[in-house]
Design an enzyme around this catalytic site. Structure first.
Site, mmCIF file in Angstrom:
data_model
loop_
_atom_site.group_PDB
_atom_site.id
_atom_site.type_symbol
_atom_site.label_atom_id
_atom_site.label_comp_id
_atom_site.label_asym_id
_atom_site.label_seq_id
_atom_site.Cartn_x
_atom_site.Cartn_y
_atom_site.Cartn_z
ATOM 1 N N ASP A 1 0.722 -1.184 -0.116
ATOM 2 C CA ASP A 1 -0.032 -0.004 0.166
ATOM 3 C C ASP A 1 0.721 1.194 0.034
ATOM 4 O OD1 ASP A 1 0.834 -0.087 2.375
ATOM 5 O OD2 ASP A 1 -0.786 0.305 3.785
ATOM 6 N N GLU B 1 3.255 1.857 2.293
ATOM 7 C CA GLU B 1 3.528 2.525 3.717
ATOM 8 C C GLU B 1 5.218 1.983 3.512
ATOM 9 O OE1 GLU B 1 3.341 0.399 8.077
ATOM 10 O OE2 GLU B 1 1.623 0.719 6.922
ATOM 11 N N ARG C 1 6.580 27.819 0.402
ATOM 12 C CA ARG C 1 5.670 28.851 -0.224
ATOM 13 C C ARG C 1 4.613 29.196 0.576
ATOM 14 N NH1 ARG C 1 6.053 26.422 -6.126
ATOM 15 N NH2 ARG C 1 6.160 24.474 -4.859
ATOM 16 N N GLN C 2 4.386 28.423 1.528
ATOM 17 C CA GLN C 2 3.030 28.518 2.371
ATOM 18 C C GLN C 2 3.601 28.939 3.809
ATOM 19 O OE1 GLN C 2 -0.090 25.224 1.855
ATOM 20 N NE2 GLN C 2 1.188 24.525 0.698
ATOM 21 N N HIS D 1 12.472 29.969 0.783
ATOM 22 C CA HIS D 1 11.718 30.937 -0.154
ATOM 23 C C HIS D 1 11.423 32.261 0.563
ATOM 24 C CE1 HIS D 1 8.748 32.131 -3.018
ATOM 25 N NE2 HIS D 1 7.692 32.403 -2.268
ATOM 26 N N LYS E 1 4.991 41.862 -10.063
ATOM 27 C CA LYS E 1 4.204 40.953 -10.624
ATOM 28 C C LYS E 1 3.020 40.601 -9.451
ATOM 29 C CE LYS E 1 5.926 36.701 -8.682
ATOM 30 N NZ LYS E 1 6.663 35.200 -8.790
ATOM 31 N N ARG F 1 0.311 37.876 -8.220
ATOM 32 C CA ARG F 1 -0.187 36.230 -8.153
ATOM 33 C C ARG F 1 -1.714 36.254 -8.278
ATOM 34 N NH1 ARG F 1 2.459 31.646 -7.871
ATOM 35 N NH2 ARG F 1 4.490 32.798 -7.256
ATOM 36 N N ASP G 1 8.822 26.646 -10.769
ATOM 37 C CA ASP G 1 8.070 25.345 -10.477
ATOM 38 C C ASP G 1 7.488 25.243 -12.026
ATOM 39 O OD1 ASP G 1 5.999 23.350 -9.827
ATOM 40 O OD2 ASP G 1 5.090 24.780 -8.328
ATOM 41 N N THR G 2 6.432 25.615 -12.320
ATOM 42 C CA THR G 2 5.706 25.442 -13.847
ATOM 43 C C THR G 2 6.336 26.412 -14.740
ATOM 44 O OG1 THR G 2 3.937 27.191 -13.543
ATOM 45 C CG2 THR G 2 3.651 24.697 -12.753
#
Length: 341
Positions: free
Chosen positions: A66, A68, A125-126, A159, A221, A223, A251-252
Site C-alpha cells: 500500500d 507504507e 511557499r506557504q 523561499h 508581478k 499572483r 516550478d511550472t
C-alpha cells in the site's frame, strides 16, 4: 514488501575517501560522524560524501504493497553526530514522511545529534496566511521535523527567510549564490543587469548584483492564483542590456517565461535565468524549451527528470561542495558564516 532500496556502500556505488584531503581523512577516521541519505536525492548525498571524503551510511528502505514505508539503519549510530540528507521534493508528502521516519529511527538508535540536511524545503511557499482559512504549512513541517527528533537543520535558499524562526532548533541557512556567481562570472555576459522577478526576491537579487558589479531591476508581478501570475511591468532600465533573472524556485516556469517576455519587450537583448531549486513540474520543461530564454542555471538540490536533463537550455551546478563544507563546519563546531561570501 517490495524489493528494498539500499543506500550506502552497497546501494549507490562505492564512495572513495579523499585520503589526500586532511579534513576528509580526519572525518573518515571519526567513528562518531555519519552521513545518511533518503531516497529523494541519493546522488547529491553521494557527491557530498565524496567531497568530504567519507562513505555514505548504509540503510534499507522497503515499502509495503500500500506504499507504507519501512526504514532500517544498517550501521551503529549510538552517540554519533549524524547528518541526514533528504530534500522534500516531488513527491513532496512521500519524501517528507520518509524524512520523519528516518529521524525517528535515528533517535531510537540513540544517535548523539541528528542534523537534517534539507537542500529543498517543501511547503516553504506557504509561510503566512495570505487568504482566509488556510494553513501555514511551512510552520507545520518545521514542527513535525522538530517533534520527530531532529536537533539541528541545514537548509538551502528558503523561499522566505523568516521560516528559520519556525524551527525551535538551531538552523543554518545557506545560499546557492556563491556557486552561481562563480558560473556567471566565467560567462562574462556583456552589459549585465540582474533582475528580481518579484518584490520578495529583491534581497537575493541585490546580493547577486553586488557580487557581479551589475545594476538591479525588478519585475512587478501579481499572483492571481496558485501557480498563476501576471507580470505587470519592469522597474528599471533594461534597454540594450543582458538580463539575468535570479529566483529561488522554478516550478511550472509560467512566471519565468512571462518575465523573459516582459524584459525583451522593454528592450533587453538577451535573458538568462538562475534558480536554486528546479521543481520543474507540469509543462515547465516544454515552456522553457519554447521560450526565448537563453539559459536556465539550477542547482542539484532536486534531481532533474530525464526530460529536463535532455533540455540543453537547462544547466546544473552542484551544491555538494557547499553543503559538504557546511556539514564539516557544523561537526567541527567552526563558523558556517564564511560560506556566505
Amino acid at each position: 514488501m517490495h524489493a528494498p532500496e539500499t543506500t550506502g556502500r552497497d546501494g549507490h556505488g562505492s564512495h572513495k575517501a579523499a585520503g589526500d584531503r586532511k579534513r576528509g581523512s580526519r572525518l573518515r577516521e571519526d567513528k562518531r560522524f555519519r552521513i545518511f541519505s533518503g531516497s529523494a536525492n541519493p546522488e547529491l548525498a553521494a557527491k557530498i560524501c565524496e567531497h568530504i571524503g567519507v562513505p555514505l551510511g548504509e540503510t534499507r528502505i522497503q515499502r509495503f504493497a500500500d506504499g507504507e514505508m519501512h526504514f532500517q539503519l544498517l550501521e551503529n549510530v549510538r552517540g554519533a553526530d549524524v547528518f541526514l540528507v533528504q530534500p522534500t521534493s516531488n513527491p513532496v508528502d512521500r519524501h517528507l514522511v520518509e524524512l520523519l521516519i528516518m529521524i525517528d529511527a535515528l533517535k531510537r538508535a540513540s544517535a548523539g545529534r541528528i542534523t537534517v540536511v534539507v537542500p529543498y524545503y517543501g511547503y516553504a511557499r506557504q509561510d503566512r496566511k495570505d487568504r482566509p482559512r488556510v494553513a501555514i504549512s511551512s510552520k507545520l513541517v518545521a514542527d513535525l521535523v522538530t517533534t520527530a527528533g531532529a536537533n539541528r537543520a541545514l537548509l538551502m535558499d528558503l523561499h522566505a527567510a523568516q521560516i528559520q524562526g519556525f524551527f525551535n532548533i538551531p538552523v543554518d541557512h545557506l545560499f546557492a549564490s556563491p556557486v552561481m556567481v562563480s558560473y556567471f562570472r566565467e560567462l562574462q555576459l556583456p552589459n549585465l543587469t540582474v533582475v528580481s522577478p518579484d518584490a520578495g526576491g529583491v534581497e537575493r537579487a541585490r546580493f547577486f548584483a553586488t557580487k557581479m558589479g551589475a545594476p538591479l531591476a525588478i519585475v512587478d508581478k501579481r499572483r492571481t492564483d496558485i501557480n498563476v501570475t501576471e507580470v505587470m511591468h519592469v522597474i528599471g532600465d533594461v534597454r540594450g542590456q543582458t538580463c539575468l533573472i535570479i529566483d529561488d524556485i522554478v516550478d511550472t516556469a509560467g512566471t519565468l517565461v512571462k518575465t523573459v517576455d516582459a524584459l525583451l519587450a522593454q528592450g533587453a537583448v538577451a535573458v538568462y535565468a538562475c534558480a536554486s531549486h528546479a521543481v520543474l513540474s507540469g509543462p515547465a520543461v516544454e515552456r522553457i524549451a519554447n521560450s526565448r530564454l537563453k539559459e536556465l542555471v539550477v542547482s542539484d538540490s532536486i534531481p532533474l527528470s530525464e526530460n529536463a536533463q535532455a533540455q540543453n537550455k537547462i544547466k546544473v551546478r552542484s551544491i555538494a561542495g557547499l553543503l559538504g563544507a557546511a556539514i564539516e563546519s557544523i561537526h567541527m563546531e567552526t563558523s558556517v558564516s564564511t560560506l556566505f561570501s
